[in-house]
Write a protein that holds these residues in place. Structure first.
Motif, PDB file in Angstrom:
ATOM      1  N   ASP A 237      -3.511   1.063  -4.452  1.00  0.00           N
ATOM      2  CA  ASP A 237      -3.241   2.184  -4.680  1.00  0.00           C
ATOM      3  C   ASP A 237      -5.310   3.205  -5.077  1.00  0.00           C
ATOM      4  OD1 ASP A 237      -4.009   1.394  -7.433  1.00  0.00           O
ATOM      5  OD2 ASP A 237      -1.705   2.071  -8.032  1.00  0.00           O
TER       6      ASP A 237
ATOM      7  N   SER B 106       0.907   4.343   0.889  1.00  0.00           N
ATOM      8  CA  SER B 106      -0.206   4.858   1.703  1.00  0.00           C
ATOM      9  C   SER B 106       1.372   6.110   2.314  1.00  0.00           C
ATOM     10  CB  SER B 106      -0.991   4.036   2.663  1.00  0.00           C
ATOM     11  OG  SER B 106      -0.235   2.910   3.741  1.00  0.00           O
TER      12      SER B 106
ATOM     13  N   SER C 102       0.885  -1.345  -0.023  1.00  0.00           N
ATOM     14  CA  SER C 102      -0.733   0.154  -0.298  1.00  0.00           C
ATOM     15  C   SER C 102       0.822   1.191  -0.026  1.00  0.00           C
ATOM     16  CB  SER C 102      -0.713  -0.392   1.068  1.00  0.00           C
ATOM     17  OG  SER C 102      -1.919   1.061   1.152  1.00  0.00           O
TER      18      SER C 102
ATOM     19  N   LEU D 215      -5.897   6.348  -3.001  1.00  0.00           N
ATOM     20  CA  LEU D 215      -4.669   7.269  -2.834  1.00  0.00           C
ATOM     21  C   LEU D 215      -4.506   7.757  -4.032  1.00  0.00           C
ATOM     22  CD1 LEU D 215      -2.736   4.450  -0.296  1.00  0.00           C
ATOM     23  CD2 LEU D 215      -3.353   6.580  -0.177  1.00  0.00           C
TER      24      LEU D 215
ATOM     25  N   TRP E   6      -0.606  11.331  -4.355  1.00  0.00           N
ATOM     26  CA  TRP E   6       0.082  10.241  -2.805  1.00  0.00           C
ATOM     27  C   TRP E   6       0.821   9.011  -3.757  1.00  0.00           C
ATOM     28  CZ3 TRP E   6       0.797  12.765   1.149  1.00  0.00           C
ATOM     29  CH2 TRP E   6       1.308  12.036   2.453  1.00  0.00           C
ATOM     30  N   ALA E   7       0.023   8.005  -4.502  1.00  0.00           N
ATOM     31  CA  ALA E   7       0.604   6.727  -4.206  1.00  0.00           C
ATOM     32  C   ALA E   7       1.233   6.574  -5.350  1.00  0.00           C
ATOM     33  CB  ALA E   7      -0.994   6.347  -5.276  1.00  0.00           C
TER      34      ALA E   7
ATOM     35  N   TYR F  75      -6.704   6.605   1.954  1.00  0.00           N
ATOM     36  CA  TYR F  75      -6.089   8.169   2.077  1.00  0.00           C
ATOM     37  C   TYR F  75      -6.819   7.863   3.619  1.00  0.00           C
ATOM     38  CZ  TYR F  75      -3.050  11.787   3.616  1.00  0.00           C
ATOM     39  OH  TYR F  75      -2.120  12.791   3.285  1.00  0.00           O
TER      40      TYR F  75
END
Length: 573
Positions: A76, A40, A38, A101, A115-116, A80
């Motif tokens: 992904d 994250s 993940s 994400l 983000w991912a 979040y």
């Protein structure tokens, strides 16, 4: 390749089991091993075990001539769920909690679109350096392209059966409240980044149980409640508890949502035909994703649970100022800045998955490198034990070939000491390294790279300033003036022997030999307890005169680094 002894090598043992299971389940098809990660936040060294365990097994199967796929599922499309402490991120990222994400902005200054992708990139780079061959699968791409549509509709049709399975493990709890956190927080905290997405099991809501969670069409968050579903038309109605938005969609055409984690994981086992996938120790408890998934994959998706061990946690020793994740745990990329890839691979290869171990960022790394170099020489002369030789082979090469290595692997502790003393001055570094073994001198720094660069980075980032070595500019006249005849005699013997012994081995013989000669013994005499006391006193005197404290780098290395002329000056010669 000849099969390793199953008594001594955990990788071969698992490979035997996986091949047998694959031939029973899906003869003639590629053998599928899997990992889940993940993105994250920074993907840390504990999560790396989730990849290295199936990597070694898949690589062994590949070495035996079978077709094998190692899947890495990038989770992904998970929600979040919290803002980690990472550079370029502040509390304003709280507004994105609940989004996938891939819909969250990357940290400030990132070159990546979300983000991912930002956190996947660092891990992908590390895996390439580690020689890990894999097929990456983005769950965002799978879900939003409708790849799992049939599986989603099937799960919704059998939601009552899934609910009954989950109900066997549910404990009584207060009615679900609007929350920005998942229901099963404790398990998810433990499992984050190891494939266990941060979600509840889909329970709750007055309309009954639904194993599918839509992301809101307005705010993009998963803080939604399914209010109705029609099996015939696949019409699904939901409302968002965050922004109040609601809509009715046809699930046979709708791609903005996903199965809840405890249904999603077993669905993928069946869809991909996964034979081998390890899981963290946190998954072994009753009601955990792995245990529940075993029932769901069999009873709902007509598949089989993968075989695979529970793996133990990986600890860290002596982490100093890490750059990647402020206050967090170090990543594989951080480790690869101070370790060559084969060494990092070896740490995971030599321990069975259920054995925990620590990765050293402190002085212990020097001992670790000594151990690795000793193993390498034992493998070369054929004296290594079978299990140790197997672990070395898996660390140094893959089915695709040898990993890059340092042409002239000088001891890490020597390189670290030299880097410490020279503060990265290339010309001075080469002078010292060329004098270590005058009969076989280092002629270019590239011969000692990348190990030299790793040792230099370690010194600069992991060794506190107060432990760094600063050689005196001028002799300590005050100390020299207080020495008795015994101490002055020891310095005289050392200075007289410098020219004759100017190499690493020679200076080692000299510094250990001076107290022996003073005691009337031969330089190669075995040390007595009294002699060891005299040696320690002599060493402490040399350190005080050279660097102003009682300890420092190994004296032979220090003397070479300081240079003969400066040694003579500082020792009052």
């Amino acid at each position: 390749m000849a099969q390793q002894s199953t008594e001594t090598d955990w990788v071969s043992r698992f490979a035997d089991e996986v091949i047998a299971e694959a031939e029973r389940r899906a003869p003639g098809k590629p053998i599928v091993c899997a990992s889940g990660l993940s993105p994250s936040g920074p993907i840390h060294l504990g999560n790396l075990r989730e990849v290295m365990t199936p990597h070694f097994v898949a690589d062994e199967i590949r070495r035996r001539g079978y077709e094998v796929r190692h899947l890495i599922s990038w989770d992904d499309y998970d929600r979040y769920r919290k803002v980690p402490e990472v550079q370029g991120v502040d509390k304003s990222w709280n507004e994105h909690i609940g989004k996938p994400l891939t819909s969250v902005p990357a940290p400030a200054g990132s070159a990546y679109p979300n983000w991912a992708e930002h956190f996947k990139a660092a891990m992908s780079e590390a895996l390439a350096d580690l020689g890990v061959e894999y097929d990456g699968i983005s769950q965002t791409e799978q879900y939003t392209a409708g790849v799992y549509r049939d599986q989603v509709l099937h799960a919704m049709k059998h939601r009552g059966d899934i609910d009954a399975i989950l109900g066997q493990y549910r404990t009584k709890k207060a009615p679900a409240k609007k929350s920005q956190k998942p229901v099963d927080e404790a398990e998810l905290e433990a499992a984050e980044g190891s494939g266990a997405a941060a979600e509840d099991d889909g329970s709750g809501g007055s309309a009954g149980y639904f194993p599918y969670k839509p992301y809101c069409g307005q705010c993009e968050k998963d803080l939604t409640t399914v209010t109705s579903y029609d099996d015939e038309t696949t019409e699904l109605a939901y409302t968002c508890t965050e922004c109040g938005f609601g809509e009715t969609v046809r699930l046979s055409e709708f791609n903005r949502g996903k199965l809840v984690w405890k249904v999603d994981w077993p669905m993928r086992w069946a869809y991909e035909g996964v034979i081998f996938e390890p899981s963290g120790v946190d998954h072994s408890s009753p009601g955990s994703s792995f245990v529940v998934g075993g029932q769901i994959v069999r009873q709902i998706f007509d598949g089989a649970q993968p075989i695979g061990p529970m793996y133990a946690f990986v600890g860290i020793s002596g982490m100093a100022k890490m750059s990647s994740s402020r206050g967090g745990v170090p990543t594989p990329g951080d480790a690869l800045k101070i370790m060559e890839a084969p060494l990092l691979r070896w740490l995971y290869a030599r321990r069975k998955p259920n054995q925990s171990f620590k990765i050293a960022f402190d002085q212990e790394i020097q001992r670790l490198y000594d151990e690795w170099d000793k193993l390498e020489s034992k493998v070369a002369d054929g004296s290594a034990l079978p299990a140790d030789a197997a672990a070395y082979s898996r660390a140094a090469r893959t089915a695709a070939g040898e990993l890059p290595r340092t042409p002239r692997p000088l001891p890490y502790r020597t390189l670290a000491s030299v880097a410490d003393i020279t503060a990265g001055h290339d010309e001075q570094t080469l002078r010292i390294l060329s004098e270590l073994d005058p009969d076989n001198p280092v002629t270019a720094l590239d011969e000692t790279r990348p190990r030299l660069d790793k040792a230099e980075y370690w010194i600069n980032t992991q060794v506190p300033a107060e432990q760094r070595t600063i050689v005196r500019d001028q002799p300590d006249e005050e100390l020299l003036g207080t020495l008795d005849e015994q101490a002055r005699g020891s310095l005289r013997l050392l200075l007289e022997g410098l020219d004759e012994h100017w190499s690493l081995d020679g200076l080692t013989t000299l510094v250990y030999g001076v107290p022996k000669i003073q005691a009337g013994l031969e330089p190669d005499a075995k040390p007595t307890p009294e002699l060891k006391v005299a040696q320690r006193a002599f060493f402490a005197l040399l350190y005080q005169l050279l660097v102003g404290r009682d300890t420092g780098p190994r004296l032979p290395t220090l003397l070479l680094a300081v240079g003969a002329d400066r040694v003579r000056k500082l020792l009052g010669g």
